[in-house]
Design a protein around this motif. Structure first.
Motif, PDB file in Angstrom:
ATOM      1  N   LEU A  72       0.854  -1.195   0.000  1.00 28.95           N
ATOM      2  CA  LEU A  72       0.000   0.000   0.000  1.00 28.95           C
ATOM      3  C   LEU A  72       0.888   1.242   0.000  1.00 28.95           C
ATOM      4  CD1 LEU A  72      -2.536  -1.378   2.591  1.00 28.95           C
ATOM      5  CD2 LEU A  72      -2.967  -1.039   0.152  1.00 28.95           C
ATOM      6  N   GLY A  73       0.270   2.435  -0.012  1.00 32.84           N
ATOM      7  CA  GLY A  73       1.048   3.659  -0.189  1.00 32.84           C
ATOM      8  C   GLY A  73       1.622   4.249   1.086  1.00 32.84           C
ATOM      9  N   TYR A  74       2.371   5.358   0.900  1.00 29.74           N
ATOM     10  CA  TYR A  74       2.945   6.111   2.017  1.00 29.74           C
ATOM     11  C   TYR A  74       2.294   7.480   2.059  1.00 29.74           C
ATOM     12  CZ  TYR A  74       6.061   8.827   4.855  1.00 29.74           C
ATOM     13  OH  TYR A  74       6.543   9.650   5.831  1.00 29.74           O
ATOM     14  N   PRO A  75       1.912   7.996   3.219  1.00 32.30           N
ATOM     15  CA  PRO A  75       1.941   7.320   4.516  1.00 32.30           C
ATOM     16  C   PRO A  75       0.855   6.257   4.627  1.00 32.30           C
ATOM     17  CG  PRO A  75       0.947   9.506   4.715  1.00 32.30           C
ATOM     18  CD  PRO A  75       1.401   9.377   3.288  1.00 32.30           C
ATOM     19  N   GLY A  76       1.150   5.242   5.429  1.00 33.09           N
ATOM     20  CA  GLY A  76       0.292   4.056   5.468  1.00 33.09           C
ATOM     21  C   GLY A  76      -0.998   4.222   6.253  1.00 33.09           C
ATOM     22  N   ALA A  87      -0.011  -2.903  -9.283  1.00 34.96           N
ATOM     23  CA  ALA A  87      -1.304  -2.452  -9.827  1.00 34.96           C
ATOM     24  C   ALA A  87      -1.599  -1.000  -9.447  1.00 34.96           C
ATOM     25  CB  ALA A  87      -2.422  -3.358  -9.314  1.00 34.96           C
ATOM     26  N   LEU A  88      -1.173  -0.599  -8.241  1.00 32.41           N
ATOM     27  CA  LEU A  88      -1.547   0.733  -7.765  1.00 32.41           C
ATOM     28  C   LEU A  88      -0.518   1.815  -8.071  1.00 32.41           C
ATOM     29  CD1 LEU A  88      -2.953  -0.122  -4.201  1.00 32.41           C
ATOM     30  CD2 LEU A  88      -4.245   0.303  -6.271  1.00 32.41           C
ATOM     31  N   PHE A  89       0.768   1.422  -8.112  1.00 28.93           N
ATOM     32  CA  PHE A  89       1.799   2.472  -8.107  1.00 28.93           C
ATOM     33  C   PHE A  89       2.756   2.472  -9.285  1.00 28.93           C
ATOM     34  CE2 PHE A  89       0.609   1.583  -3.687  1.00 28.93           C
ATOM     35  CZ  PHE A  89       0.143   2.837  -3.313  1.00 28.93           C
ATOM     36  N   THR A  90       2.654   1.531 -10.210  1.00 26.87           N
ATOM     37  CA  THR A  90       3.628   1.567 -11.311  1.00 26.87           C
ATOM     38  C   THR A  90       2.971   2.028 -12.616  1.00 26.87           C
ATOM     39  OG1 THR A  90       3.257  -0.766 -11.686  1.00 26.87           O
ATOM     40  CG2 THR A  90       5.199  -0.196 -10.384  1.00 26.87           C
ATOM     41  N   GLU A  94       0.456 -11.477  -3.459  1.00 22.97           N
ATOM     42  CA  GLU A  94      -0.685 -10.557  -3.639  1.00 22.97           C
ATOM     43  C   GLU A  94      -0.255  -9.124  -3.318  1.00 22.97           C
ATOM     44  OE1 GLU A  94      -4.716 -11.361  -1.737  1.00 22.97           O
ATOM     45  OE2 GLU A  94      -4.378  -9.287  -1.098  1.00 22.97           O
ATOM     46  N   ALA A  95       0.574  -8.960  -2.262  1.00 28.59           N
ATOM     47  CA  ALA A  95       1.043  -7.616  -1.873  1.00 28.59           C
ATOM     48  C   ALA A  95       1.894  -7.016  -2.990  1.00 28.59           C
ATOM     49  CB  ALA A  95       1.847  -7.692  -0.576  1.00 28.59           C
ATOM     50  N   ALA A 118      -7.538  -0.331  -4.753  1.00 30.25           N
ATOM     51  CA  ALA A 118      -6.879  -1.284  -3.847  1.00 30.25           C
ATOM     52  C   ALA A 118      -7.835  -2.428  -3.502  1.00 30.25           C
ATOM     53  CB  ALA A 118      -6.410  -0.570  -2.585  1.00 30.25           C
ATOM     54  N   LEU A 119      -9.112  -2.095  -3.338  1.00 31.73           N
ATOM     55  CA  LEU A 119     -10.088  -3.136  -2.973  1.00 31.73           C
ATOM     56  C   LEU A 119     -10.245  -4.200  -4.058  1.00 31.73           C
ATOM     57  CD1 LEU A 119     -12.870  -1.052  -1.174  1.00 31.73           C
ATOM     58  CD2 LEU A 119     -11.603  -3.003  -0.203  1.00 31.73           C
TER      59      LEU A 119
END
Ligand code: KG4
Ligand code: ZN
Length: 409
Positions: A197-201, A282-285, A275-276, A298-299
């Protein structure tokens, strides 16, 4: 003090460059925050060298914006307040050096503020804002509230419990408890990183935890017992350096490095690592990543076991903060509790602290969401009693990365 009681606050201790103008510690005329999240997000945490560079870039426009949004000039101010610690040395120095130069140029007194005291005053600012708008302010108005309060400062760098006692125009702080290792926000950030997941968490875990079962994974905080041997040894972590633990009641000590390791072990054991990794991709690249960096996205790439793990992690952390904070309030006879710092933005934390306080007939207060995370309005507010007491910083003021607040009882 002859003016309107206007203080310009400057904050640069970590990854936010902030400036604000606050009148008599009770009324915010402006509060500007330039976040460096986008810079540090690429590394999954704050990079000190980048933080200093970004503060250097932002400090002049941020202060200028704070003055112009408040509709005041330097000549209208009564003092300049700046965070002198704790925090990152290079980051603190940018704010301190600039504040000193401004104070010298405008012939204004300089007030040094402890960042942790600033977080506590964020809650008080909130409460005074409404009173202020009714009566247009006078010195009595910011006279400290009468009773001692128990303050939980819970952020990315700190998890500290203080007894805050008003004495005349100023406040006295007694350290009651703190973390022995990671801060609670640090645990949120590390667990979020581990789960792709992203920063900040914190905000990610806060949002996703609503979709999981908080009782699915029973986390224990028994690790703390084994850490007591660290008492008297040189502190090893950022959070631990800001206060000694000798003399503190062990029931009010926290430890969040164990749960981070427990999450890591759970991920390995239940085959959730791939999965992580897929979630991170999937979310950040890719160039269009910002459009996919959402909780909804994310869901779609997070299975039930991970959602249960996230909800259980949050339930355990909030439960531990709650148990020790209320135990300390009861033991010290504090009738009111203040919760502040980035993690105080957490929804489950707010709900459970509010419910527990009402059951125990105690009061609990939080800052607004904007005042929970780092800002400069809280620094200008904490400086107000100092201005009344003419408690000014010496010309040789420097950064103190490990500055402590209060002494152990
Ligand atoms: O007070 P802050 O802005 O900076 C420090 O002084 O550390 O706190 C930042 C921390 C980060 O660790 C972030 O993950 C956490 O506060 N945080 C949260 C939430 N929003 C921010 N933690 C839990 N739930 C949230 N909603
Ligand atoms: Zn902070």
């Amino acid at each position: 003090m002859s003016g309107r009681g206007l203080i310009l606050g400057i904050e640069s201790s970590c990854d936010e460059t902030a400036a604000a103008v606050v009148e008599r510690g009770a009324h915010t005329l402006s509060s500007v925050v330039a976040s460096q999240i986008a810079t540090h997000a690429l590394y999954g945490g704050v990079v000190p060298e980048l933080a200093s560079r970004e503060h250097l870039r932002a400090i002049v426009p941020v202060v200028r914006a704070a003055l112009s949004q408040a509709g005041v000039a330097l000549a209208d101010l009564d003092a300049i307040a700046v965070t002198s610690g704790p925090g990152l040395a290079g980051a603190l120095l940018v704010g301190i050096t600039y504040a000193k130069a401004l104070a010298l140029a405008a012939d204004l007194p300089l007030i040094a503020v402890n960042h942790l005291e600033g977080h506590i005053h964020a809650v008080l600012l909130n409460e005074r804002e409404s009173a202020y708008s009714g009566s247009m302010g006078n010195d009595d108005e910011s006279a400290p509230e009468d009773d001692p309060a128990l303050a939980l400062v819970v952020s990315g760098g700190h998890t500290h419990l203080y007894l805050a006692c008003p004495t005349g125009n100023t406040w006295q702080y007694t350290l009651v408890g703190r973390t022995l290792d990671d801060a609670a926000g640090e645990a949120y950030d590390k667990v979020a990183k581990l789960l792709g997941l992203g920063y900040p968490g914190g905000p990610w875990i806060d949002a996703l935890s609503q979709f999981g079962n908080p009782s699915a994974v029973p986390f224990a905080f028994s690790q703390i017992k084994t850490k007591l041997h660290l008492a008297g040894k040189p502190p090893r972590t950022k959070a631990a350096r800001t206060a000694p633990i000798a003399g503190l009641d062990r029931h009010f000590l926290f430890s969040f490095s164990g749960i981070k390791t427990a999450v890591l072990r759970y991920v390995e054991l239940h085959g959730l690592r791939s999965e992580a990794e897929a979630r991170r991709d999937a979310l950040f690249t890719g160039p269009d990543a910002p459009a996919r960096t959402t909780v909804e996205a994310a869901l779609t790439v997070t299975g039930k076991p991970t959602l249960d793990l996230i909800a259980s992690f949050q339930h355990a952390v909030v439960g531990d903060l709650l148990k020790k904070t209320f135990a300390a309030a009861e033991s010290l006879g504090a009738r009111s509790i203040l919760v502040t710092g980035g993690v105080a933005a957490n929804r489950e934390l707010r709900q459970r602290f509010t419910a527990e306080a009402s059951q125990r007939k105690l009061s609990v207060s939080f800052p607004t969401l904007a005042l929970s995370t780092d800002n400069a309005a809280m620094i200008a507010t904490a400086a107000w009693p100092r201005l009344l007491a003419e408690d000014f910083a010496p010309p040789e003021l420097s950064a103190d990365p490990s500055l402590a607040l209060g002494a152990p009882a």
